[in-house]
Design a protein around this motif. Structure first.
Motif, short mmCIF file in Angstrom:
data_model
loop_
_atom_site.label_atom_id
_atom_site.label_comp_id
_atom_site.label_asym_id
_atom_site.label_seq_id
_atom_site.Cartn_x
_atom_site.Cartn_y
_atom_site.Cartn_z
N PRO A 31 0.83 -1.20 0.00
CA PRO A 31 0.00 0.00 0.00
C PRO A 31 0.87 1.26 0.00
N HIS A 32 0.46 2.25 -0.76
CA HIS A 32 1.21 3.50 -0.88
C HIS A 32 0.30 4.59 -1.43
N THR A 33 0.82 5.80 -1.54
CA THR A 33 0.08 6.92 -2.11
C THR A 33 0.96 7.61 -3.15
N HIS A 34 0.31 8.45 -3.98
CA HIS A 34 1.01 9.32 -4.92
C HIS A 34 0.53 10.74 -4.62
N ASP A 35 1.39 11.72 -4.83
CA ASP A 35 1.01 13.10 -4.51
C ASP A 35 0.33 13.81 -5.68
N GLN A 36 -0.03 13.06 -6.71
CA GLN A 36 -0.73 13.64 -7.85
C GLN A 36 -1.89 12.75 -8.27
N LEU A 37 -2.83 13.33 -9.00
CA LEU A 37 -3.93 12.59 -9.60
C LEU A 37 -3.37 11.65 -10.66
N SER A 38 -3.81 10.39 -10.66
CA SER A 38 -3.34 9.40 -11.62
C SER A 38 -4.46 9.01 -12.58
N PHE A 39 -4.17 9.06 -13.87
CA PHE A 39 -5.07 8.65 -14.93
C PHE A 39 -4.43 7.41 -15.54
N VAL A 40 -5.13 6.28 -15.49
CA VAL A 40 -4.57 4.98 -15.86
C VAL A 40 -5.33 4.36 -17.02
N TYR A 41 -4.59 3.76 -17.95
CA TYR A 41 -5.15 3.04 -19.09
C TYR A 41 -4.55 1.63 -19.08
N VAL A 42 -5.40 0.62 -19.19
CA VAL A 42 -4.91 -0.76 -19.20
C VAL A 42 -4.60 -1.17 -20.63
N VAL A 43 -3.34 -1.52 -20.85
CA VAL A 43 -2.87 -1.96 -22.16
C VAL A 43 -3.11 -3.46 -22.34
N ALA A 44 -2.76 -4.25 -21.31
CA ALA A 44 -2.87 -5.71 -21.40
C ALA A 44 -3.07 -6.29 -20.00
N GLY A 45 -3.69 -7.47 -19.95
CA GLY A 45 -3.89 -8.17 -18.69
C GLY A 45 -5.02 -7.59 -17.86
N THR A 46 -5.02 -7.93 -16.59
CA THR A 46 -6.01 -7.42 -15.64
C THR A 46 -5.29 -6.60 -14.59
N PHE A 47 -5.75 -5.35 -14.40
CA PHE A 47 -5.18 -4.44 -13.42
C PHE A 47 -6.22 -4.21 -12.33
N ILE A 48 -5.85 -4.49 -11.09
CA ILE A 48 -6.76 -4.35 -9.95
C ILE A 48 -6.24 -3.22 -9.07
N LEU A 49 -7.11 -2.28 -8.76
CA LEU A 49 -6.74 -1.13 -7.95
C LEU A 49 -7.41 -1.26 -6.59
N ASN A 50 -6.64 -1.70 -5.60
CA ASN A 50 -7.15 -1.94 -4.25
C ASN A 50 -7.09 -0.67 -3.41
N THR A 51 -8.25 -0.22 -2.94
CA THR A 51 -8.31 0.89 -1.99
C THR A 51 -9.14 0.42 -0.80
N ASP A 52 -9.28 1.28 0.21
CA ASP A 52 -10.10 0.88 1.35
C ASP A 52 -11.59 0.84 1.01
N ARG A 53 -11.98 1.37 -0.14
CA ARG A 53 -13.39 1.38 -0.55
C ARG A 53 -13.76 0.24 -1.49
N ALA A 54 -12.82 -0.21 -2.33
CA ALA A 54 -13.14 -1.23 -3.33
C ALA A 54 -11.86 -1.79 -3.93
N ALA A 55 -12.05 -2.80 -4.79
CA ALA A 55 -10.92 -3.39 -5.52
C ALA A 55 -11.39 -3.73 -6.93
N PRO A 56 -11.71 -2.70 -7.72
CA PRO A 56 -12.19 -2.98 -9.08
C PRO A 56 -11.08 -3.54 -9.97
N ALA A 57 -11.49 -4.42 -10.87
CA ALA A 57 -10.57 -5.00 -11.85
C ALA A 57 -10.83 -4.34 -13.20
N TYR A 58 -9.77 -3.89 -13.84
CA TYR A 58 -9.86 -3.22 -15.14
C TYR A 58 -9.21 -4.09 -16.21
N GLN A 59 -9.83 -4.09 -17.38
CA GLN A 59 -9.38 -4.90 -18.51
C GLN A 59 -8.80 -4.00 -19.60
N PRO A 60 -8.13 -4.58 -20.59
CA PRO A 60 -7.56 -3.78 -21.67
C PRO A 60 -8.60 -2.83 -22.30
#
Length: 96
Positions: A31-60
């Motif tokens: 677990p960590h933080t970033h000091d800026q807003l992050s805009f993410v695009y999934v190129v390949a595979g499954t990307f899961i973003l775990n926060t204390d509110r949810a853990a959505p899985a994003y696809q390409p």
């Protein structure tokens, strides 16, 4: 959204040039933080973003936004994940 559309949108909205990040299969960051807003695009595979509110899985082709200073852990699915991430100062829902 295509990779080209993501890059164009990130540029138009004032984000830094996107950086490609690859995660090994079935791995999860600490677990960590970033000091800026992050805009993410999934190129390949499954990307899961775990926060204390949810853990959505994003696809390409899918995107997500993560506010600055939100504790999270990035996770890759069984085939790994490759993402593009662009950052800028600010928040998802700025009020003015």
């Amino acid at each position: 959204m295509t990779r080209y559309e993501f890059v164009a949108r990130a540029h138009a909205e004032g984000y830094s040039p996107p950086k490609e990040v690859t995660f090994a299969p079935s791995t999860r960051s600490e677990p960590h933080t970033h000091d800026q807003l992050s805009f993410v695009y999934v190129v390949a595979g499954t990307f899961i973003l775990n926060t204390d509110r949810a853990a959505p899985a994003y696809q390409p082709g899918e995107t997500c936004l993560l506010d600055a200073n939100v504790a999270h852990a990035e996770e890759a699915g069984p085939q790994g994940a490759t993402i593009l991430v662009a950052r800028k100062s600010g928040r998802v829902a700025e009020t003015g």
